[in-house]
Design a protein around this motif. Sequence first.
Motif, mmCIF file in Angstrom:
data_model
loop_
_atom_site.group_PDB
_atom_site.id
_atom_site.type_symbol
_atom_site.label_atom_id
_atom_site.label_comp_id
_atom_site.label_asym_id
_atom_site.label_seq_id
_atom_site.Cartn_x
_atom_site.Cartn_y
_atom_site.Cartn_z
ATOM 1 N N PRO A 5 0.925 -1.315 0.072
ATOM 2 C CA PRO A 5 0.005 -0.066 -0.168
ATOM 3 C C PRO A 5 0.894 1.363 0.112
ATOM 4 O O PRO A 5 0.535 2.323 -0.706
ATOM 5 C CB PRO A 5 -0.959 -0.167 1.262
ATOM 6 C CG PRO A 5 -1.007 -1.400 1.567
ATOM 7 C CD PRO A 5 0.266 -2.222 1.137
ATOM 8 N N ALA A 6 2.020 1.397 0.585
ATOM 9 C CA ALA A 6 3.026 2.383 0.854
ATOM 10 C C ALA A 6 3.442 2.786 -0.799
ATOM 11 O O ALA A 6 3.576 3.925 -1.085
ATOM 12 C CB ALA A 6 3.888 2.423 1.883
ATOM 13 N N ALA B 257 -3.314 4.825 -6.094
ATOM 14 C CA ALA B 257 -4.743 4.502 -5.320
ATOM 15 C C ALA B 257 -5.831 4.889 -6.081
ATOM 16 O O ALA B 257 -5.661 5.938 -6.907
ATOM 17 C CB ALA B 257 -4.392 5.118 -3.682
ATOM 18 N N TRP C 58 1.019 8.860 -12.026
ATOM 19 C CA TRP C 58 1.958 7.574 -12.668
ATOM 20 C C TRP C 58 2.408 7.605 -14.053
ATOM 21 O O TRP C 58 3.401 7.161 -14.467
ATOM 22 C CB TRP C 58 0.933 6.427 -12.500
ATOM 23 C CG TRP C 58 -0.297 6.637 -13.306
ATOM 24 C CD1 TRP C 58 -1.465 7.100 -12.892
ATOM 25 C CD2 TRP C 58 -0.491 6.032 -14.533
ATOM 26 N NE1 TRP C 58 -2.471 7.104 -13.771
ATOM 27 C CE2 TRP C 58 -2.121 6.537 -15.044
ATOM 28 C CE3 TRP C 58 0.109 5.445 -15.446
ATOM 29 C CZ2 TRP C 58 -2.637 6.217 -16.091
ATOM 30 C CZ3 TRP C 58 -0.303 5.393 -17.010
ATOM 31 C CH2 TRP C 58 -1.735 5.616 -16.926
ATOM 32 N N GLY D 26 1.185 7.279 -6.603
ATOM 33 C CA GLY D 26 -0.224 7.871 -7.209
ATOM 34 C C GLY D 26 -1.015 6.873 -7.733
ATOM 35 O O GLY D 26 -1.751 7.168 -8.845
ATOM 36 N N VAL E 222 2.047 1.634 -3.578
ATOM 37 C CA VAL E 222 0.784 2.371 -4.307
ATOM 38 C C VAL E 222 0.554 3.684 -4.110
ATOM 39 O O VAL E 222 0.386 4.390 -5.254
ATOM 40 C CB VAL E 222 -0.439 1.313 -3.954
ATOM 41 C CG1 VAL E 222 -1.686 1.988 -4.654
ATOM 42 C CG2 VAL E 222 -0.268 0.016 -4.564
ATOM 43 N N GLU E 223 0.557 4.087 -2.858
ATOM 44 C CA GLU E 223 0.465 5.546 -2.495
ATOM 45 C C GLU E 223 1.475 6.390 -3.018
ATOM 46 O O GLU E 223 1.181 7.512 -3.803
ATOM 47 C CB GLU E 223 0.227 5.579 -1.295
ATOM 48 C CG GLU E 223 -0.156 7.031 -0.399
ATOM 49 C CD GLU E 223 -1.608 7.333 -0.257
ATOM 50 O OE1 GLU E 223 -1.863 8.640 -0.386
ATOM 51 O OE2 GLU E 223 -2.334 6.385 -0.486
ATOM 52 N N ARG E 224 2.681 6.049 -3.014
ATOM 53 C CA ARG E 224 3.848 6.803 -3.385
ATOM 54 C C ARG E 224 3.917 7.072 -4.913
ATOM 55 O O ARG E 224 4.382 8.235 -5.406
ATOM 56 C CB ARG E 224 5.172 6.147 -3.130
ATOM 57 C CG ARG E 224 6.202 6.803 -2.861
ATOM 58 C CD ARG E 224 7.508 6.264 -2.002
ATOM 59 N NE ARG E 224 7.821 5.036 -2.390
ATOM 60 C CZ ARG E 224 7.470 3.729 -1.516
ATOM 61 N NH1 ARG E 224 6.942 3.999 -0.367
ATOM 62 N NH2 ARG E 224 7.553 2.690 -1.892
ATOM 63 N N SER F 158 -8.251 6.939 -5.381
ATOM 64 C CA SER F 158 -8.596 8.132 -5.354
ATOM 65 C C SER F 158 -7.521 9.141 -5.862
ATOM 66 O O SER F 158 -7.589 10.376 -6.378
ATOM 67 C CB SER F 158 -8.726 8.658 -3.615
ATOM 68 O OG SER F 158 -7.261 8.305 -3.203
ATOM 69 N N GLN F 159 -6.322 8.566 -6.392
ATOM 70 C CA GLN F 159 -5.294 9.366 -6.921
ATOM 71 C C GLN F 159 -4.868 9.113 -8.455
ATOM 72 O O GLN F 159 -4.414 9.937 -9.053
ATOM 73 C CB GLN F 159 -3.959 8.875 -6.549
ATOM 74 C CG GLN F 159 -3.707 9.091 -4.865
ATOM 75 C CD GLN F 159 -2.322 8.419 -4.317
ATOM 76 O OE1 GLN F 159 -2.112 7.220 -4.319
ATOM 77 N NE2 GLN F 159 -1.595 9.205 -3.914
#
Length: 159
Positions: free
Chosen positions: A124-125, A133, A142, A131, A127-129, A135-136
């Motif tokens: 998950p970190a 997720a 990406w 962009g 994925v978030e890093r 919602s991103q």
Amino acid sequence: MSHQPSSSFASDVPYRVEHWPDRFGHHRARIRVETMAEAVRVHLPWRRRDRDPERKRITIVNAATGDPVKNLACAVINREFADLVFQPFSAPGDYYVYYLAHPIQTQYGWYQHDYLPPEPAADPAWVERHGLAPSQLSAGIWRRLPEAAVLDFQARTEF
């Protein structure tokens, strides 16, 4: 979300018949990563006939070692193309993107069940890093990642 044109179009990518273990799926794309990065993207102009490709497993494997990548996310996936982001082991190097995997059966001479579902295994970190997720995704962060090249599409059989 609109799709930015990529350097790969379905008509530009050669198709071949190759052989590999059935457990990976019936089709694959061979891609090349030239730049080492924590995340790279690839645009697959696959033009699939099956329904709901977002509900089917995709696996990316290092061609040299056979090891599957652990961090993989689908930025966009539909019947015409997929934009995938993954964390490569090394670069330069080739990778296989396997799709249309199904449960192995020895009882019948043909496939009778649905394809395997996706495996959400990405950290998950990570994925978030990058962009990735849900919602991103619309922000398109990406799209700034280094891009892998699609070398060819391959099928296990002529059928």
